[in-house]
Design a protein around this motif. Structure first.
Motif, PDB file in Angstrom:
ATOM      1  N   GLY A   1       0.699  -0.950   0.102  1.00  0.00           N
ATOM      2  CA  GLY A   1       0.065   0.096  -0.021  1.00  0.00           C
ATOM      3  C   GLY A   1       0.682   1.269  -0.069  1.00  0.00           C
ATOM      4  O   GLY A   1       0.136   2.269  -0.154  1.00  0.00           O
ATOM      5  N   GLY A   2       2.132   1.070   0.106  1.00  0.00           N
ATOM      6  CA  GLY A   2       2.840   2.378   0.180  1.00  0.00           C
ATOM      7  C   GLY A   2       3.498   2.569  -1.309  1.00  0.00           C
ATOM      8  O   GLY A   2       3.368   1.834  -2.308  1.00  0.00           O
ATOM      9  N   VAL A   3       4.082   3.890  -1.480  1.00  0.00           N
ATOM     10  CA  VAL A   3       4.735   4.108  -2.753  1.00  0.00           C
ATOM     11  C   VAL A   3       6.270   4.356  -2.578  1.00  0.00           C
ATOM     12  O   VAL A   3       6.551   5.435  -1.727  1.00  0.00           O
ATOM     13  N   HIS A   4       7.054   3.503  -2.933  1.00  0.00           N
ATOM     14  CA  HIS A   4       8.577   3.367  -2.532  1.00  0.00           C
ATOM     15  C   HIS A   4       9.221   4.168  -3.754  1.00  0.00           C
ATOM     16  O   HIS A   4       9.845   3.686  -4.749  1.00  0.00           O
ATOM     17  N   ASP A   5       9.602   5.596  -3.769  1.00  0.00           N
ATOM     18  CA  ASP A   5       9.854   6.283  -4.762  1.00  0.00           C
ATOM     19  C   ASP A   5      11.399   6.664  -4.183  1.00  0.00           C
ATOM     20  O   ASP A   5      11.762   7.844  -3.998  1.00  0.00           O
ATOM     21  N   GLN A   6      12.271   5.666  -4.146  1.00  0.00           N
ATOM     22  CA  GLN A   6      13.635   5.835  -3.791  1.00  0.00           C
ATOM     23  C   GLN A   6      14.550   6.725  -4.734  1.00  0.00           C
ATOM     24  O   GLN A   6      15.219   7.590  -4.761  1.00  0.00           O
ATOM     25  N   ASP A   7      13.847   6.613  -5.997  1.00  0.00           N
ATOM     26  CA  ASP A   7      14.640   7.237  -7.200  1.00  0.00           C
ATOM     27  C   ASP A   7      14.530   8.714  -7.070  1.00  0.00           C
ATOM     28  O   ASP A   7      15.129   9.731  -7.112  1.00  0.00           O
ATOM     29  N   ARG A   8      13.098   9.394  -6.364  1.00  0.00           N
ATOM     30  CA  ARG A   8      12.869  10.721  -6.184  1.00  0.00           C
ATOM     31  C   ARG A   8      13.606  11.346  -5.110  1.00  0.00           C
ATOM     32  O   ARG A   8      14.102  12.327  -5.166  1.00  0.00           O
ATOM     33  N   ILE A   9      13.771  10.267  -4.033  1.00  0.00           N
ATOM     34  CA  ILE A   9      14.678  10.748  -2.746  1.00  0.00           C
ATOM     35  C   ILE A   9      16.025  10.902  -3.131  1.00  0.00           C
ATOM     36  O   ILE A   9      16.651  11.789  -3.031  1.00  0.00           O
ATOM     37  N   ASP A  10      16.593   9.838  -4.081  1.00  0.00           N
ATOM     38  CA  ASP A  10      18.202  10.156  -4.383  1.00  0.00           C
ATOM     39  C   ASP A  10      18.037  11.519  -5.380  1.00  0.00           C
ATOM     40  O   ASP A  10      19.140  12.188  -5.033  1.00  0.00           O
TER      41      ASP A  10
ATOM     42  N   ASP B   1       7.234   7.442   0.045  1.00  0.00           N
ATOM     43  CA  ASP B   1       8.503   7.509   0.725  1.00  0.00           C
ATOM     44  C   ASP B   1       9.106   9.046   0.800  1.00  0.00           C
ATOM     45  O   ASP B   1       9.544   9.288   1.791  1.00  0.00           O
ATOM     46  N   SER B   2       9.166   9.462  -0.202  1.00  0.00           N
ATOM     47  CA  SER B   2       9.714  10.872  -0.082  1.00  0.00           C
ATOM     48  C   SER B   2       9.182  12.019   0.602  1.00  0.00           C
ATOM     49  O   SER B   2       9.946  12.911   1.018  1.00  0.00           O
ATOM     50  N   ALA B   3       7.954  11.690   0.758  1.00  0.00           N
ATOM     51  CA  ALA B   3       7.189  12.865   1.682  1.00  0.00           C
ATOM     52  C   ALA B   3       7.680  12.555   3.045  1.00  0.00           C
ATOM     53  O   ALA B   3       7.937  13.710   3.975  1.00  0.00           O
ATOM     54  N   TYR B   4       7.862  11.195   3.457  1.00  0.00           N
ATOM     55  CA  TYR B   4       8.252  10.818   4.609  1.00  0.00           C
ATOM     56  C   TYR B   4       9.602  11.508   5.131  1.00  0.00           C
ATOM     57  O   TYR B   4      10.158  11.822   6.036  1.00  0.00           O
ATOM     58  N   TRP B   5      10.523  11.148   4.030  1.00  0.00           N
ATOM     59  CA  TRP B   5      11.814  11.470   4.218  1.00  0.00           C
ATOM     60  C   TRP B   5      12.168  13.001   3.993  1.00  0.00           C
ATOM     61  O   TRP B   5      12.973  13.467   4.783  1.00  0.00           O
ATOM     62  N   TYR B   6      11.251  13.583   3.379  1.00  0.00           N
ATOM     63  CA  TYR B   6      11.459  15.391   3.452  1.00  0.00           C
ATOM     64  C   TYR B   6      10.833  15.474   4.671  1.00  0.00           C
ATOM     65  O   TYR B   6      11.395  16.785   5.104  1.00  0.00           O
ATOM     66  N   LYS B   7       9.842  15.084   5.403  1.00  0.00           N
ATOM     67  CA  LYS B   7       9.494  15.551   6.573  1.00  0.00           C
ATOM     68  C   LYS B   7      10.702  15.421   7.477  1.00  0.00           C
ATOM     69  O   LYS B   7      10.840  16.445   8.438  1.00  0.00           O
ATOM     70  N   ASN B   8      11.304  14.539   7.430  1.00  0.00           N
ATOM     71  CA  ASN B   8      12.513  14.555   8.454  1.00  0.00           C
ATOM     72  C   ASN B   8      13.432  15.534   8.279  1.00  0.00           C
ATOM     73  O   ASN B   8      14.146  16.090   9.003  1.00  0.00           O
ATOM     74  N   ILE B   9      13.749  15.851   6.880  1.00  0.00           N
ATOM     75  CA  ILE B   9      14.620  17.077   6.576  1.00  0.00           C
ATOM     76  C   ILE B   9      14.150  18.292   7.361  1.00  0.00           C
ATOM     77  O   ILE B   9      14.757  19.159   8.002  1.00  0.00           O
TER      78      ILE B   9
END
Ligand code: GI1
Length: 450
Positions: free
Chosen positions: A367-376, A434-442
């Motif tokens: 159910g998640g969206v794992h967009d590691q390429d966008r995070i990178d 996933d990029s939204a959660y990564w961005y939240k941490n930043i």
């Protein structure tokens, strides 16, 4: 692992545009826009997609502000739809249009999120297009009238105003190549449109100053870093022409009150035919408070005497990575651009008003969206921004494009730029990637882990 800390008052945001997310294209008194007309014209947009419903943000804006709050955005950049405020582009004001944006801004303020408003993000009222649109100099006064209505209505709650989003694209995609609304293919018209857009910007800034509002005003340009494929003279001249074509044509008038000579020669008669009046360049150069930069990729070129496009041929390195838009991923170009702007044009505050990437995102079985390429992609570009700040560039904020997947102009819904996934097949359900959660941490730490 270590952390790169950004300046304490650095603004982390995300951006959208009215036509790309709102939908409700005929609701509550909204007039037709040139993108309503263009997207309803067969063959203009992939899969026959339109902005009729888009992300249904018009009805779901409260839910979307909740998403922004969950991500922890400091600021949200959005555009106001001119035909929602003035259905015919001038004359009678549509109160329901003003009410919608009042509601959105109130939700943002309640959430502690700074509203940044783009006055024009490509959705011109169709009624004005029928009078010649941006090619008719009369449009300048209509734009200033529209801007003044919004300055008076929201001048006490909007943090920053952006007059135009990417006048280059409005002029050359909308009136040169014709792949954007209104779909005109005439280089002479495109050059006049570029001039009238710049003039409308300058006069809107002048009006803003007269109203003595205490927020800020600027403009957003799509800018590149341009590189020659070799160090030979002709390739270097080709790279400079490319930079003048995209960057200089707007930066020089805004900061130096002139068009770039090198490329004026190239345009020749088409430039001499332009309707440029005595005071125009001085008005265009009206001082702004900040410059917005939309950066996505670089331009790598070689000279090609047979190329009808400025004698320039684009080059795509085999060993580079590319996004779903087939744009080369080149974070160093952002650093080089910021340094060049600082050295050659302005020490005014700069904001990355758009940076992001499209990738073929999918909902996983979990159910998640794992967009590691966008995070990178974003991590590498944030590092470039950090480096420029360390070297003295007055970069004050960064808006990721985009808050959510949306209507990607001629590509329709086939390209996903969002840090939030929109499930178009399932009632536009929102899923933070996933990029939204990564961005939240930043944002929480105001720092990037490297
Ligand atoms: C070369 O990219 C341009 O600078 C650019 C890229 N983008 C833009 N301008 C527009 O401002 C957005 O509306 C687009 O959705 C976004 C993604 O395509």
């Amino acid at each position: 692992m270590s952390r790169l800390y950004f300046p304490k008052d650095f603004i982390w945001g995300s951006a959208t545009a009215a036509y790309q997310i709102e939908g409700a294209y005929q609701e509550d008194g909204k007039g037709e826009s040139i993108w309503d007309r263009f997207s309803h014209t067969p063959g203009k947009v992939a899969n026959g997609d339109t902005g009729d419903v888009a992300c249904d943000h018009y009805h779901r804006y409260k839910e979307d502000v909740e998403l922004m709050k969950e991500i922890g955005l400091d600021s949200y950049r959005f555009s106001i739809s001119w035909p929602r405020i003035l259905p015919k582009g001038k004359g009678e004001i549509n109160q329901q249009g003003l009410d919608f944006y009042r509601g959105l801004i109130n939700e943002l303020l309640k959430a502690g999120i700074k509203p940044v408003v783009t006055l024009y993000h490509w959705d011109l009222p169709q009624a004005l297009q029928e009078e010649g649109g941006w090619a008719n100099r009369e449009i300048v006064k209509h734009f200033v009238n529209y801007a003044e209505i919004l300055f008076n209505e929201f001048g006490d709650v909007v943090s920053q105003w952006i007059t135009h989003n990417e006048p280059f694209v409005v002029a050359f995609n909308g009136h040169g190549s014709g792949d954007h609304a209104p779909g005109i293919k005439d280089q002479q018209v495109a050059l006049q449109v570029a001039h009238n857009l710049l003039l409308s910007h300058g006069l809107a800034v002048k009006k803003f100053r007269e109203l003595k509002l205490d927020n800020e005003i600027g403009i957003t340009l799509n800018l590149i870093s341009s590189y020659p494929i070799s160090d030979n003279v002709e390739d270097n001249k080709a790279a400079k022409r490319m930079e003048d074509y995209i960057n200089g044509w707007f930066l020089e008038p805004l900061f130096k009150g002139r068009y770039p000579e090198r490329i004026v020669e190239f345009y020749g008669e088409k430039f001499n035919n332009l309707d440029i009046r005595e005071d125009d360049m001085g008005l265009i150069k009206e001082e702004i408070d900040f410059l917005g930069i939309n950066y996505y990729s670089r331009s790598l070129v070689r000279y090609n005497k047979d190329s009808k496009f400025l004698g320039i041929e684009g080059v795509k390195p085999q060993d580079s990575q590319y996004t779903a838009m087939d744009w080369e991923i080149y974070p160093k170009g952002l650093y080089d651009l910021l340094i060049k702007l600082n050295q050659e044009y302005t020490q005014k505050p700069l904001y990355i008003t758009e940076n992001g990437a499209a990738f073929d995102d999918k909902i996983s079985e979990g159910g998640g969206v794992h967009d590691q390429d966008r995070i990178d992609y974003l991590k590498a570009h944030f590092q470039s921004a950090y480096k420029a700040i360390q070297e003295g560039v007055a970069l004050k904020g960064y808006y990721v494009w985009s808050l959510m997947d949306n209507f990607e102009w001629a590509y329709g819904y086939s390209k996903r730029f969002g840090i939030t996934y929109i499930d178009y097949e399932n009632n536009q359900r929102r899923i933070l990637k996933d990029s939204a959660y990564w961005y939240k941490n930043i944002i929480v730490n105001n720092s990037l882990e490297v």
